[in-house]
Design a protein around this motif. Structure first.
Motif, PDB file in Angstrom:
ATOM      1  N   VAL A 207       0.884  -1.161   0.000  1.00  0.00           N
ATOM      2  CA  VAL A 207       0.000   0.000   0.000  1.00  0.00           C
ATOM      3  C   VAL A 207       0.925   1.215   0.000  1.00  0.00           C
ATOM      4  O   VAL A 207       1.857   1.270   0.803  1.00  0.00           O
ATOM      5  N   TRP A 208       0.688   2.181  -0.913  1.00  0.00           N
ATOM      6  CA  TRP A 208       1.607   3.325  -1.007  1.00  0.00           C
ATOM      7  C   TRP A 208       1.092   4.485  -0.183  1.00  0.00           C
ATOM      8  O   TRP A 208      -0.084   4.834  -0.267  1.00  0.00           O
ATOM      9  N   THR A 210       1.577   8.691   0.998  1.00  0.00           N
ATOM     10  CA  THR A 210       2.141   9.931   0.469  1.00  0.00           C
ATOM     11  C   THR A 210       2.397  10.948   1.578  1.00  0.00           C
ATOM     12  O   THR A 210       3.377  11.662   1.533  1.00  0.00           O
ATOM     13  N   GLN A 214       0.102   9.177   7.338  1.00  0.00           N
ATOM     14  CA  GLN A 214      -0.595   7.979   6.873  1.00  0.00           C
ATOM     15  C   GLN A 214      -0.045   6.665   7.446  1.00  0.00           C
ATOM     16  O   GLN A 214      -0.839   5.793   7.800  1.00  0.00           O
ATOM     17  N   LEU A 218      -2.389   3.640   8.896  1.00  0.00           N
ATOM     18  CA  LEU A 218      -2.440   2.334   8.248  1.00  0.00           C
ATOM     19  C   LEU A 218      -2.069   1.232   9.239  1.00  0.00           C
ATOM     20  O   LEU A 218      -2.678   0.168   9.263  1.00  0.00           O
ATOM     21  N   SER A 221      -4.968   0.989  12.064  1.00  0.00           N
ATOM     22  CA  SER A 221      -6.226   0.366  11.652  1.00  0.00           C
ATOM     23  C   SER A 221      -6.031  -1.099  11.294  1.00  0.00           C
ATOM     24  O   SER A 221      -6.990  -1.794  10.989  1.00  0.00           O
ATOM     25  N   GLY A 222      -4.786  -1.575  11.303  1.00  0.00           N
ATOM     26  CA  GLY A 222      -4.530  -2.963  10.954  1.00  0.00           C
ATOM     27  C   GLY A 222      -4.522  -3.210   9.456  1.00  0.00           C
ATOM     28  O   GLY A 222      -4.511  -4.352   9.007  1.00  0.00           O
ATOM     29  N   GLU A 223      -4.555  -2.135   8.671  1.00  0.00           N
ATOM     30  CA  GLU A 223      -4.540  -2.278   7.216  1.00  0.00           C
ATOM     31  C   GLU A 223      -3.229  -2.937   6.765  1.00  0.00           C
ATOM     32  O   GLU A 223      -3.219  -3.741   5.846  1.00  0.00           O
ATOM     33  N   ALA A 342       6.896   5.247 -11.935  1.00  0.00           N
ATOM     34  CA  ALA A 342       5.483   5.461 -12.276  1.00  0.00           C
ATOM     35  C   ALA A 342       5.006   4.411 -13.261  1.00  0.00           C
ATOM     36  O   ALA A 342       3.910   3.861 -13.131  1.00  0.00           O
ATOM     37  N   ALA A 345       4.869   1.002 -11.397  1.00  0.00           N
ATOM     38  CA  ALA A 345       3.788   0.908 -10.415  1.00  0.00           C
ATOM     39  C   ALA A 345       2.436   0.714 -11.081  1.00  0.00           C
ATOM     40  O   ALA A 345       1.550   0.080 -10.544  1.00  0.00           O
ATOM     41  N   ALA A 346       2.295   1.278 -12.295  1.00  0.00           N
ATOM     42  CA  ALA A 346       0.996   1.250 -12.965  1.00  0.00           C
ATOM     43  C   ALA A 346       0.727  -0.073 -13.668  1.00  0.00           C
ATOM     44  O   ALA A 346      -0.392  -0.326 -14.097  1.00  0.00           O
TER      45      ALA A 346
END
Lengths: 347, 397
Positions: A207-208, A210, A214, A218, A221-223, A342, A345-346
């Motif tokens: 999970v990125w 920025t 954050q 993350l 919340s246990g994400e 970029a 990642a995409a």
């Protein structure tokens, strides 16, 4: 009508006058928020009190473009002393945006940790990007970047800062490259390919993030099971949210922010006084207890209580296992690697 | 025209003048400026004026004229004094990243005094070997401006080689893919919004006054909340341990939490929610204006509900469907914060890359070119659509 004219000319005069005035107050520029509040308490207010000089403040969010436009504004530039990140000092120094400092007026080079002071700036704050995890969920946590990459041993997602900077370094360390050889490897095309190939392995689980706050959300919340994070945020989350987040100095990235003086500043003498004041060991020694940022003044390190010193990026055992960000490498390669990141990642 | 009505129309013009001025200043002028930035290419010209002037007479093949060596030494010597070599290096770096260090390295390595230099070429090559080969010269030649298609071509993953021929850039089709992704996501959101909006608008149009105004309030309430707040709220709802996943697991419908955020699903859910009112309102307007007894008349003439829907109802609400679709589609193209918060690295829309090039990498030429491409592509799509359905078929009822 005549009355209006009088008012207009008064207003015009009021606008023109400050421009005509020769001297303006010394202005120091930092990163705002609780960070600058802490600096005000430790540095700015005591300086005003001792020196009797007026000191104005401003804040900014970084970016070499901002510094360029301030420099180009010439006499209209109202910034004198600015806290910049390692890449900004590298580029700005190359482009001549900053005054060349006379270190003899600032206690000499040996006042600071080796490599942290330069002809363009003196160290302002030391922070690290570390691995963070929740101690309540992982009793036996990760030990290094290889563990961070190991989703079998430690199930769950991982959060990393979006962009290639530092992630390529982390990936190489996870792939077994020693911290001391990371940049040597990255300077070869095969090394960059190797870093991207390693990131590829973890990609489905990343999970990125920025913004700096954050990672703690993350994690909270246990994400994600682990994340990269500014080390100062972890202590803050533990105190304010009663968390048991742990951090790992092994493989952390060591970053130094610097104070620079804008070239052509009319307040150079006052700027030297401020820089010298902030660099005094007894003043520096008050900085870490505020937010957990490290200090680069050698004598100040010795004044810190041991239990505080060992929690800083500058503690010898923390520094031994850390890697210093190579600003020169990133200045030369950021555009190209950003584009590649970029596209990667995409996919 | 009588004097009176002439005066009135002047008065009317004066009334709209502030609006015209406002639009001109804050909309058309920046737009023109942005389009201009995407073709202006003046950085090298400003830092290396002599070099650029000398190379203007060069054909771009082989080695440059002898006078070029002197020009480079003098320009970079000056650039070292004014500390602008970094800017020239950055621009040459866009052309070829490896050549960036040639400029900064040469500026650093030149002698302290160049008044006694006899052999300019030797001095320059001594500062950096690269000046003996043609690569750096062609990079400067191709990047010297003052106008160029470099940024526009970069924005669609094309570049010119030494001979000026176009070929694909070595970036795995980054920006074309981003543009396609932007249109695919916007189109998907538009279709989902229309599917959800049709029954909602019908319900609104056919409900009684009290129920209708209550429903309208429910629909409009989110519209008055900041997009940032709504996006962040979706993050809380959809995350791994969020409300949705916990409810589904309590009901034993799923064993493992579903991945609803940091991917395409999250972006589609949140964008649909944010843009739904823009789809419902035009449809509601059209449906409200339709006489209720038409459907009754159709069925009394023997049409079944399906036939009546397709032959009577749908053709009449088509302008509303068109307007709603167009509105949602174009709004979705420009979303930045919602994909940023809820999407993964592969779900960012073009505005993300524009913002990145504006504030992070300070490549305003490329940022402007990306903006221009998005604008042109959107306008083209709009005209294609109008052509297809006719402008009179787009209406708010």
């Amino acid at each position: 009508m005549r009355k209006q004219l009088a008012i207009i000319s008064l207003v015009a005069a009021a606008i023109a006058l400050p421009g005509a005035a020769t001297a303006r107050d010394l202005t120091v520029v930092s990163w705002g928020g609780i960070f600058q509040d802490a600096q005000r308490e430790v540095y700015f207010d005591p300086f005003k009190k001792e020196s009797g000089l007026a000191l104005a403040e401003d804040s900014w969010d970084g970016g070499i473009g901002t510094l360029r436009s301030k420099f180009q504004a010439g006499d209209a530039n109202n910034w004198d002393v600015i806290e910049v990140e390692s890449e900004e000092i590298a580029v700005g120094c190359e482009e001549g945006l900053f005054e060349q400092l006379d270190m003899s007026k600032l206690g000499g080079m040996e006042r600071y940790l080796p490599g942290t002071a330069s002809e363009c700036g003196v160290p302002a704050n030391i922070f690290s990007i570390v691995i963070a995890y929740d101690g309540d969920k992982l009793a036996d946590g990760p030990k290094n970047w290889a563990d961070f990459w190991d989703v079998k041993k430690f199930p769950g997602k991982r959060a990393l800062r979006s962009g290639p900077k530092m992630n390529l370094e982390f990936a190489l360390m996870a792939d077994g490259v020693l911290p001391g050889e990371v940049y040597e490897t990255l300077r070869t095309p095969e090394g960059v390919d190797r870093a991207f190939a390693k990131l590829d392995q973890l990609k489905p689980n990343i999970v990125w993030w920025t913004a700096g706050n954050q990672p703690m959300q993350l994690l909270g919340s246990g994400e994600v099971a682990m994340t990269s994070s500014y080390h100062t945020r972890i202590g803050a989350a533990n105190t304010s949210d009663k968390r048991n987040f742990k951090l790992l100095w092994q493989g952390s990235m060591f970053n130094v922010d610097s104070w620079v003086v804008m070239k052509g500043s009319p307040n150079v003498d006052a700027a030297y006084k401020l820089l010298d004041f902030m660099g005094r060991p007894e003043i520096q020694a008050k900085w870490p207890e505020k937010l957990g940022g490290g200090v680069a003044v050698v004598e100040a390190q010795k004044m810190l209580p041991p239990e505080l010193a060992e929690r800083l990026p500058t503690a010898p055992e923390n520094q031994k296992v850390a890697l210093s960000l190579d600003a020169e490498f990133w200045v030369a390669n950021i555009d190209k690697l950003n584009e590649r990141f970029a596209a990667w990642a995409a996919q | 025209m009588s004097v009176f009505s002439f005066k009135r129309s002047i008065g009317g013009l004066l009334l709209v003048l502030p609006l015209v001025l406002f639009l001109g200043l804050v909309f058309f002028a920046p737009l023109a400026g942005m389009l201009g930035l995407s073709i202006l290419d003046k950085e090298l010209r400003e830092v290396l004026p002599r070099t650029v002037a000398t190379l203007e007479h060069w054909d771009g093949g082989g080695t440059p004229p002898d006078s070029a060596y002197e020009a480079v030494v003098r320009d970079l010597f000056d650039a070292r004094q004014t500390k602008t070599a970094g800017m020239a290096a950055r621009r040459v770096g866009y052309h070829d990243n490896g050549l960036r260090s040639v400029i900064t390295g040469t500026a650093r390595a030149l002698p302290k005094n160049i008044s006694g230099v006899a052999d300019w070429k030797e001095t320059l090559v001594a500062a950096d070997q690269s000046w003996a080969s043609s690569g750096i010269w062609q990079a400067i030649y191709r990047s010297s401006g003052p106008v160029s298609d470099f940024f526009l071509l970069s924005a669609i993953d094309l570049r010119r080689d030494a001979t000026g021929a176009m070929h694909r850039a070595n970036n795995e089709g980054l920006y074309v893919n981003v543009l396609l992704r932007t249109f695919v996501i916007a189109l998907t959101v538009t279709l989902i919004c229309l599917l959800l909006a049709l029954p909602t608008a019908e319900l609104l149009a056919s409900a009684g006054a009290t129920a209708s105004s209550l429903l309208m309030l429910v629909l409009l309430l989110p519209l008055w909340t900041s997009v940032l707040v709504r996006s962040a709220a979706w993050l809380v709802i959809l995350q791994t341990n969020g409300v949705v996943n916990q409810a589904l697991m309590k009901l034993q419908l799923i064993a493992e939490p579903l991945a609803l955020v940091y991917n395409r699903t999250g972006v589609l859910i949140a964008l649909t929610h944010i843009l739904l009112p823009y789809a419902v309102l035009p449809l509601y307007g059209v449906m409200k204006s339709l006489p209720k007894n038409q459907m009754l008349a159709a069925s009394s003439l023997g049409a079944g509900p399906v036939e009546a829907f397709f032959r009577i109802y749908l053709p009449q609400i088509a302008p509303g469907v068109s307007a709603a679709g167009l509105l949602v589609f174009i709004l979705a193209l420009g979303y930045y914060i919602t994909p940023l918060l809820l999407g993964g690295a592969g779900d960012q829309l073009l505005p993300f890359y524009i913002a990145y090039n504006t504030t992070q990498s300070i490549n305003w030429g490329l940022a402007s070119a990306l903006g221009s491409i998005l604008l042109v592509a959107t306008v083209l799509l709009y005209f294609a659509y109008v052509r297809l359905v006719g402008v009179e078929r787009i209406g708010l009822g």
